[in-house]
Write a protein that holds these residues in place. Structure first.
Motif, mmCIF file in Angstrom:
data_model
loop_
_atom_site.group_PDB
_atom_site.id
_atom_site.type_symbol
_atom_site.label_atom_id
_atom_site.label_comp_id
_atom_site.label_asym_id
_atom_site.label_seq_id
_atom_site.Cartn_x
_atom_site.Cartn_y
_atom_site.Cartn_z
ATOM 1 N N THR A 221 0.832 -1.207 0.000
ATOM 2 C CA THR A 221 0.000 0.000 0.000
ATOM 3 C C THR A 221 0.864 1.253 0.000
ATOM 4 N N THR A 222 1.870 1.293 0.868
ATOM 5 C CA THR A 222 2.705 2.498 0.957
ATOM 6 C C THR A 222 3.520 2.715 -0.314
ATOM 7 N N ARG A 223 3.868 1.649 -1.000
ATOM 8 C CA ARG A 223 4.626 1.794 -2.253
ATOM 9 C C ARG A 223 3.835 2.593 -3.291
ATOM 10 N N ARG A 224 2.512 2.566 -3.193
ATOM 11 C CA ARG A 224 1.666 3.200 -4.206
ATOM 12 C C ARG A 224 1.380 4.668 -3.918
ATOM 13 N N LEU A 225 1.935 5.207 -2.849
ATOM 14 C CA LEU A 225 1.743 6.630 -2.580
ATOM 15 C C LEU A 225 2.361 7.468 -3.695
ATOM 16 N N TYR A 226 1.768 8.624 -3.902
ATOM 17 C CA TYR A 226 2.224 9.493 -4.988
ATOM 18 C C TYR A 226 3.335 10.414 -4.517
ATOM 19 N N ALA A 227 4.375 10.497 -5.320
ATOM 20 C CA ALA A 227 5.454 11.459 -5.095
ATOM 21 C C ALA A 227 5.556 12.343 -6.330
ATOM 22 N N ALA A 228 5.313 13.629 -6.168
ATOM 23 C CA ALA A 228 5.337 14.569 -7.285
ATOM 24 C C ALA A 228 6.752 14.662 -7.863
ATOM 25 N N PRO A 229 6.867 15.000 -9.141
ATOM 26 C CA PRO A 229 8.196 15.167 -9.745
ATOM 27 C C PRO A 229 9.088 16.133 -8.970
ATOM 28 N N ALA A 230 8.486 17.168 -8.397
ATOM 29 C CA ALA A 230 9.286 18.138 -7.638
ATOM 30 C C ALA A 230 9.871 17.505 -6.378
ATOM 31 N N VAL A 231 9.121 16.601 -5.758
ATOM 32 C CA VAL A 231 9.640 15.913 -4.572
ATOM 33 C C VAL A 231 10.763 14.969 -4.962
ATOM 34 N N LYS A 232 10.588 14.244 -6.055
ATOM 35 C CA LYS A 232 11.652 13.356 -6.525
ATOM 36 C C LYS A 232 12.905 14.150 -6.880
ATOM 37 N N GLN A 233 12.705 15.315 -7.502
ATOM 38 C CA GLN A 233 13.849 16.168 -7.829
ATOM 39 C C GLN A 233 14.542 16.642 -6.552
ATOM 40 N N TYR A 234 13.771 16.916 -5.516
ATOM 41 C CA TYR A 234 14.332 17.331 -4.229
ATOM 42 C C TYR A 234 15.198 16.226 -3.628
ATOM 43 N N VAL A 235 14.718 14.975 -3.715
ATOM 44 C CA VAL A 235 15.512 13.838 -3.239
ATOM 45 C C VAL A 235 16.824 13.736 -4.011
ATOM 46 N N VAL A 236 16.738 13.861 -5.332
ATOM 47 C CA VAL A 236 17.942 13.783 -6.171
ATOM 48 C C VAL A 236 18.891 14.927 -5.854
ATOM 49 N N ASP A 237 18.360 16.114 -5.593
ATOM 50 C CA ASP A 237 19.204 17.263 -5.256
ATOM 51 C C ASP A 237 19.956 17.033 -3.943
ATOM 52 N N LEU A 238 19.274 16.471 -2.955
ATOM 53 C CA LEU A 238 19.926 16.196 -1.668
ATOM 54 C C LEU A 238 21.049 15.183 -1.841
ATOM 55 N N SER A 266 6.413 5.872 3.399
ATOM 56 C CA SER A 266 5.898 5.203 4.595
ATOM 57 C C SER A 266 5.493 6.205 5.659
ATOM 58 N N LEU A 267 6.316 7.227 5.833
ATOM 59 C CA LEU A 267 6.007 8.251 6.825
ATOM 60 C C LEU A 267 4.719 8.976 6.467
ATOM 61 N N ALA A 268 4.551 9.281 5.166
ATOM 62 C CA ALA A 268 3.333 9.949 4.722
ATOM 63 C C ALA A 268 2.105 9.063 4.943
ATOM 64 N N ALA A 269 2.241 7.766 4.642
ATOM 65 C CA ALA A 269 1.113 6.845 4.817
ATOM 66 C C ALA A 269 0.716 6.742 6.284
ATOM 67 N N MET A 270 1.692 6.734 7.180
ATOM 68 C CA MET A 270 1.392 6.666 8.612
ATOM 69 C C MET A 270 0.658 7.914 9.090
ATOM 70 N N ASP A 271 0.823 9.028 8.368
ATOM 71 C CA ASP A 271 0.101 10.257 8.685
ATOM 72 C C ASP A 271 -1.236 10.344 7.966
ATOM 73 N N GLY A 272 -1.570 9.317 7.173
ATOM 74 C CA GLY A 272 -2.852 9.290 6.487
ATOM 75 C C GLY A 272 -2.886 10.052 5.180
ATOM 76 N N ARG A 273 -1.719 10.396 4.626
ATOM 77 C CA ARG A 273 -1.667 11.132 3.361
ATOM 78 C C ARG A 273 -1.385 10.169 2.211
ATOM 79 N N ASP A 274 -1.933 10.476 1.018
ATOM 80 C CA ASP A 274 -1.674 9.641 -0.144
ATOM 81 C C ASP A 274 -0.573 10.221 -1.031
ATOM 82 N N HIS A 275 0.157 11.215 -0.519
ATOM 83 C CA HIS A 275 1.234 11.829 -1.275
ATOM 84 C C HIS A 275 2.356 12.226 -0.313
ATOM 85 N N VAL A 276 3.561 12.327 -0.857
ATOM 86 C CA VAL A 276 4.749 12.654 -0.068
ATOM 87 C C VAL A 276 4.973 14.166 -0.079
ATOM 88 N N LEU A 277 5.361 14.695 1.071
ATOM 89 C CA LEU A 277 5.728 16.101 1.181
ATOM 90 C C LEU A 277 7.237 16.240 1.395
#
Length: 332
Positions: A221-238, A266-277
């Motif tokens: 279930t958590t694998r299917r959470l949505y991560a926006a392109p900007a969030v993925k870019q943020y991960v790559v930048d870090l 996983s952290l987002a799913a535990m907070d009840g969100r369907d997307h990563v911040l």
């Protein structure tokens, strides 16, 4: 077609199950709510956890509490210098009655594997875990045996008493999704701990709140959470900033980027969100990235830790805009 994000019922299941597990573990490991929260995030991200701290602060207790909160198989390994790879993976035994070899699995064939003082084992034995942690399988005498799912290794090590230890190689440290330090409890938490453990071990009162099959479903279930392109870019930048930092001679690997995003989901799913911040990524940056990095000679001499370097990188890299971080969610 893009994969659908989890439904509200699926997210509620994650929130409620993780909440029950968290409450049970916190009844044993008092005064460390964020430690327990990140530990559960690693479990739901299907990663492995390295607990590094001085003796007596509750590393093994945390690992035991996590294992007891799930109705699953548990393997326990006390790492020592004379431990052999076969002591982990198992051996083939010849049965004279059938004139055939029978495989007797080792303690790694469990859903949760607790490894005490992993840095006391020889490099040969430590390397036996590499295939298990990365490929979820163990090879014995040329035959590969799949490990159960979920498969979580929770290893502890003492960074102070280094006599008779073998530092974990970079390749193995990279297999651990996160490294956490337990730390000393606050005065209030330590008083509460004395009160709780005065008459009985709280681990004895801890009952499972879910089973292995349900945990595997929550992972999917958590694998299917949505991560926006900007969030993925943020991960790559870090991750990219760690490779260019002059205070490091080895930056984070591509595996680190993958695992950072999975843990953030996983952290987002535990907070009840369907997307990563971006906040999810920021909170996990130090636990997920710092143990994989090698400081430069100048950093070591100045006493600058990799934790501090990652924290500086997080402060330096700009956050994506709020709208870009949410983006357009995937639909089925």
């Amino acid at each position: 077609m893009l994969q659908a994000v989890p439904s509200s019922n699926e997210l509620d299941d994650v929130v409620q199950t993780a909440g029950r597990m968290r409450a049970g573990i916190e009844s044993v490991v008092t005064g460390r709510p964020e430690l327990v929260r990140v530990t559960l995030a690693v479990l739901l991200a299907e990663g492995h956890l390295l607990l590094e701290d001085v003796p007596g602060v509750g590393k093994t207790t945390l690992a035991k509490a996590l294992a007891r909160s799930i109705d699953c198989t548990v393997g326990r390994i006390q790492f020592t210098p004379d431990l052999l790879p076969s002591d982990l993976t198992g051996v083939n035994i010849f049965r004279s009655q059938t004139h055939e070899f029978e495989f007797r699995p080792g303690p790694v064939f469990a859903h949760v594997v607790i490894g005490d003082e992993i840095n006391r084992a020889s490099p040969k034995t430590q390397s036996a875990l590499l295939e298990c942690m990365q490929e979820a399988q163990a090879t014995v005498d040329g035959h590969s045996y799949p490990l159960p799912r979920p498969f979580l290794v929770v290893a502890t090590q003492n960074p102070v008493e280094m006599e008779g230890t073998y530092p974990l190689p970079e390749a193995q440290r990279d297999r651990f999704m996160a490294r956490l330090t337990v730390g000393y409890p606050s005065v209030e938490a330590e008083l509460e701990m004395l009160e709780i453990q005065e008459s009985a071990d709280p681990l004895d009162r801890l009952s499972p709140v879910t089973d292995a099959a349900h945990v595997a479903h929550l992972i999917d279930t958590t694998r299917r959470l949505y991560a926006a392109p900007a969030v993925k870019q943020y991960v790559v930048d870090l991750v990219g900033a760690s490779r260019a930092d002059h205070g490091l001679r080895l930056g984070a690997s591509p595996r680190a980027a993958i695992q950072l995003l999975r843990a953030a989901k996983s952290l987002a799913a535990m907070d009840g969100r369907d997307h990563v911040l971006p906040d999810d990524v920021q909170l996990l940056a130090v636990p997920v990235l710092a143990h994989r990095l090698l400081p430069s000679t100048e950093s070591r001499l100045s006493g600058r830790t990799t934790d501090a370097i990652v924290a500086d990188i997080v402060d330096r890299i700009p956050l994506p805009a709020s709208a870009a971080a949410r983006g357009r969610r995937a639909i089925g």
